[in-house]
Design an enzyme around this catalytic site. Structure first.
Site, short mmCIF file in Angstrom:
data_model
loop_
_atom_site.label_atom_id
_atom_site.label_comp_id
_atom_site.label_asym_id
_atom_site.label_seq_id
_atom_site.Cartn_x
_atom_site.Cartn_y
_atom_site.Cartn_z
CB SER A 145 -1.41 0.13 1.06
OG SER A 145 -1.67 1.16 1.11
CE LYS A 199 -3.59 -2.29 0.15
NZ LYS A 199 -3.76 -2.56 -1.31
CG HIS A 202 -4.96 -0.57 4.04
ND1 HIS A 202 -5.31 -0.28 2.52
CD2 HIS A 202 -4.18 0.48 4.15
CE1 HIS A 202 -4.34 1.36 2.16
NE2 HIS A 202 -3.43 1.17 3.20
CG ASN A 203 -6.83 -1.62 -0.44
OD1 ASN A 203 -5.97 -0.98 0.28
ND2 ASN A 203 -6.35 -1.54 -1.79
CD GLU A 206 -6.78 3.06 0.41
OE1 GLU A 206 -6.06 2.50 0.54
OE2 GLU A 206 -7.80 3.11 -1.16
N1 NAP Z 1 -1.82 1.81 -8.37
C1 NAP Z 1 -2.14 1.87 -7.02
O1 NAP Z 1 -2.00 3.40 -6.40
C2 NAP Z 1 -1.92 0.66 -6.59
C3 NAP Z 1 -1.44 0.70 -4.83
C4 NAP Z 1 -1.53 -0.39 -4.53
C5 NAP Z 1 -1.82 -1.95 -5.26
N2 NAP Z 1 -2.25 -1.56 -6.14
C6 NAP Z 1 -2.12 -3.22 -6.93
O2 NAP Z 1 -1.07 -3.31 -7.98
C7 NAP Z 1 -1.14 -3.82 -9.17
C8 NAP Z 1 -0.93 -3.21 -10.12
O3 NAP Z 1 -1.16 -1.78 -10.37
P1 NAP Z 1 -0.62 -0.88 -11.28
O4 NAP Z 1 -1.69 0.53 -10.73
O5 NAP Z 1 0.18 -0.49 -10.85
O6 NAP Z 1 -1.39 -1.77 -12.70
P2 NAP Z 1 -0.79 -0.60 -14.05
O7 NAP Z 1 -0.37 1.01 -13.67
O8 NAP Z 1 -2.45 -0.70 -14.84
O9 NAP Z 1 -0.34 -1.40 -14.82
C9 NAP Z 1 -0.54 -3.04 -14.74
C10 NAP Z 1 1.19 -3.86 -15.40
O10 NAP Z 1 0.67 -5.42 -16.26
C11 NAP Z 1 0.53 -5.46 -16.93
N3 NAP Z 1 -0.57 -7.05 -16.75
C12 NAP Z 1 -1.92 -5.71 -17.89
N4 NAP Z 1 -2.11 -6.93 -18.23
C13 NAP Z 1 -1.46 -8.02 -18.05
C14 NAP Z 1 -1.48 -9.22 -18.28
N5 NAP Z 1 -2.51 -10.30 -18.88
N6 NAP Z 1 -0.25 -10.31 -18.94
C15 NAP Z 1 0.49 -10.01 -17.95
N7 NAP Z 1 0.99 -8.11 -18.01
C16 NAP Z 1 -0.36 -7.64 -17.52
C17 NAP Z 1 0.53 -4.12 -17.45
O11 NAP Z 1 1.27 -4.14 -19.30
P3 NAP Z 1 1.38 -3.51 -20.07
O12 NAP Z 1 2.88 -1.90 -20.28
O13 NAP Z 1 1.60 -4.78 -21.12
O14 NAP Z 1 0.07 -2.99 -20.19
C18 NAP Z 1 1.50 -3.23 -16.74
O15 NAP Z 1 2.71 -3.24 -16.82
C19 NAP Z 1 -2.42 -4.14 -9.37
O16 NAP Z 1 -3.37 -5.26 -8.43
C20 NAP Z 1 -3.34 -3.14 -8.62
O17 NAP Z 1 -4.39 -3.42 -7.55
C21 NAP Z 1 -2.27 -0.34 -7.35
#
Ligand code: NAP
Length: 484
Positions: A145, A199, A202-203, A206
């Site tokens: 987080s 987690k 936590h969300n 949130e």
């Molecule tokens: N954003 C936040 O604040 C946050 C906070 C905590 C946790 N999270 C969690 O962290 C994870 C990633 O979130 P993010 O915000 O970093 O997402 P993001 O910016 O949308 O990035 C997603 C990544 O996953 C890849 N991807 C998507 N679909 C895929 C597939 N089917 N096979 C292989 N690669 C794939 C994408 O690759 P491409 O570049 O090829 O599209 C990209 O590298 C999620 O589970 C999210 O819930 C996010």
């Protein structure tokens, strides 16, 4: 030892064998986490579905690129690492995680590890742990987080895994985690899905915290006629008191931000339709399964759903208009501050009870004081109150694991609930929606009744279904003389 240890592939791991780290998914979280890992002295091989993104990432990594190896394909990624490997997944929850596991598994060897650092449904994590155990691969569920900034400079990290797997990755995890007075905000909370469960809750908290703040903003805007800037000033002031927290702090900033093109308050230009990705809903589903009340979180999830139904709201606003017959009257700012504090305490109390119940249900080694401690920095719900919550859970057992029974919080709710009640009454009479504040008050009024109204529920259940009931004056199960 946790019950689920029997599902863990590596009952032991050779000590002092360096783990070689890889990461898949260079989106917002993955790219920032990769830089954080590299900056803390760990070499890392990285892979992204779209290779352009990997190249862009490496080109922008500056001196940290020395520690990073880009891999175009998954076999390249695995080949760039030496066993035992730990490959972090930072991709969207659900199918993408299963797809990556399916593609990786044939390339890995017993003793390797896959770490899912995304927001997973802990039920999926438990399933993946059991499946990969058959191949001798440790699956680690790691909740992270703190958004992009946290991932880059220190998130709060919640781990579920077999103990030897945790011991193997612990140095890296502690190195990249946020610090509260020098203490890393990372912990293992039990086997398999424990980290993702923590987690998720936590969300859920949130969601509730954000909704409570949004309801107060609504009363300031629609009750007091406050401008965003004036409300922002108030939130900034509150951030110097007991409400001090990341979410209140960013609310103050957001409300005072202007759109550069029009110079109008940014918040006034944003469509009032909230998104959600599932963790709030998962919290509720698990609360229901575990027989617990998470009403403030439910109110927050439902409010986002109503917000998303904008067409319906436009029609209903046209048909019904504002609540008739009530004069708009200004809310007392001190009351709003206290009401927000009381609502927030209710949301946390419900969240922690849910964690305690999961600990019992899944035999996790889940220490509530540690949860509060590792939420004190790095994560989105970080707040000054968490320090006192950690104290409340430490030491002699807290009855029913209920925060409201910790002396300091009993005092706080006694002081703030009267204001919560006034605010809810005033908002309801003015037709302003305050579902999360009302839910918090309803929860409190529910638990403070020594004699509730379930006597009638039990009578009705016995009447139509012969379910039986207990009596206050006799032992055993009884039936009523209905219809005599
Ligand atoms: N954003 C936040 O604040 C946050 C906070 C905590 C946790 N999270 C969690 O962290 C994870 C990633 O979130 P993010 O915000 O970093 O997402 P993001 O910016 O949308 O990035 C997603 C990544 O996953 C890849 N991807 C998507 N679909 C895929 C597939 N089917 N096979 C292989 N690669 C794939 C994408 O690759 P491409 O570049 O090829 O599209 C990209 O590298 C999620 O589970 C999210 O819930 C996010």
């Amino acid at each position: 030892m946790d019950k689920a240890d029997q599902h863990q592939p590596t009952a032991t791991r050779p000590k002092d064998v360096a783990i070689s780290f890889g990461l898949i998914g260079l989106g917002t979280m993955g790219s920032n986490l990769a830089l954080n890992i590299a900056e803390n002295g760990f070499d890392l091989a990285v892979h992204n579905r779209t290779f352009d993104r990997t190249e862009e990432f490496l080109n922008s990594a500056g001196p940290l690129a020395e520690r990073l190896t880009g891999a175009q394909t998954l076999p390249d990624l695995v080949a760039a690492l030496t066993a035992p490997r730990a490959i972090i997944l930072m991709v969207p929850a659900g199918d993408p995680v299963d797809q990556q596991i399916a593609a990786l598994q044939p390339l890995l060897a017993p003793g390797d590890m896959i770490i899912d650092a995304g927001n997973a449904d802990f039920n999926d994590t438990r399933r993946r742990v059991a499946t990969l155990a058959e191949a001798g691969i440790d699956f680690v569920g790691m909740g992270v987080s703190g958004g992009a900034e946290g991932a880059r400079h220190g998130p709060s990290i919640m781990v579920g895994s077999a103990l030897p797997a945790w011991q193997a990755i612990r140095p890296m995890v502690l190195a990249i985690a946020a610090r509260f007075h020098g203490e890393p905000c990372a912990e293992r909370f039990g086997n398999d899905g424990a980290g993702h469960f923590v987690k998720t809750v936590h969300n859920g908290i949130e969601y509730a915290d954000m909704q409570l703040i949004a309801e107060v903003w609504g009363m300031l805007r629609d009750g007091n006629g406050a401008t965003p800037a004036a409300a922002g000033e108030l939130f900034e002031r509150w951030n110097r008191g007991p409400l001090a927290s990341y979410l209140v702090e960013i609310t103050a900033t957001v409300l005072r931000t202007e759109d550069p093109a029009s110079a109008r308050p940014m918040v006034d230009l944003i469509l009032d339709r909230a998104g959600q990705k599932g963790t709030g809903r998962w919290t509720l589903i698990e609360a229901l399964k575990l027989g617990q009340s998470a009403t403030t979180i439910e109110a927050a999830v439902a409010a986002r759903a109503v917000s998303a139904q904008r067409d319906l709201r436009l029609l209903a606003a046209d048909r019904f208009g504002p609540a008739p017959g009530t004069e708009a009257s200004a809310f007392d700012a001190g009351d709003l501050e206290s009401a927000l504090l009381a609502g927030k305490i209710m949301a946390y109390a419900q969240g922690f009870v849910l964690l305690a119940e999961a600990r019992r249900a899944f035999d996790w080694d889940l220490d509530l004081a540690r949860v509060a401690q590792i939420w004190r920095a790095g994560c989105i719900i970080r707040s000054d109150l968490l320090d006192e919550m950690a104290d409340g859970f430490r030491g002699a057992g807290l009855p029913h694991d209920n925060l409201l029974l910790a002396p300091v919080f009993s005092d706080l709710v006694q002081q703030t609930v009267p204001a919560l009640r006034r605010v809810v009454c005033q908002a309801v009479s003015m037709g302003l929606p305050v579902p999360a504040l009302s839910a918090g008050l309803g929860y409190f009024d529910g638990i403070r009744q020594a004699r509730g109204t379930a006597d009638l529920i039990q009578a009705q259940r016995d009447f139509f279904g012969e379910h039986g009931f207990e009596r206050v004056d006799r032992q055993g199960q009884h039936h009523g003389p209905w219809g005599n």
